[in-house]
Enzyme design. Sequence first.
Site: not given
Length: 147
Positions: A54, A52
Site C-alpha cells: 500500500c 509494503c
Amino acid sequence: MPLPPIYDPEAVAPLWQELAAVGVEPLTTPEQVDQLLKEESGTVLVIVNSVCGCAAGQARPGAMLALQNAVIPDRSVTVFAGVDRDAVERVRDHMPGYLPSSPSIGLFTDGKQVFMLQRTDLQQMNGQQVSAALGKTLYVHCTRPAP
C-alpha cells in the site's frame, strides 16, 4: 543507542528516491523531526514510508501526484519505517490519537497535526484517491505555489 534498521537501507533506497524526485526530504533522526515540527514551522507534509504494497501502490504515488498541485506544503519530508526507526517513533510522538501506522501521511501546520491518512485509509484508496484527499487539504492549509 539508536535502534538498528530492520531493512537494508541500500535495498530500500529506490523507495526513498521516488519521493526525492518530487522534492521530499528524508529525515533520519529524532532531532531532525523535532526541529522540523516545532511551532511556527509552516506547513509540513510527513510521509511515513514503508516497504509494503500500500506504500508502493497508494501512499507514494498519491503523495507524489498531490505534490504537483498548484499549492504545496512549505516542506515535504519522509521517514522510513523499519529503517529510520528512531525518527519514525518521534514522528509518531507528534501524531497523538493515532495508532502507529506504516505507511501514513500527515499534514502539520506550525507543529500541529491537521490531517492524517493511516494505513487503514490508504488500503481502501488508489493513488488518485490519495492525491485527491491530500489535494483538498493542501488547498485548505497551504499557500506555497508549486515550482
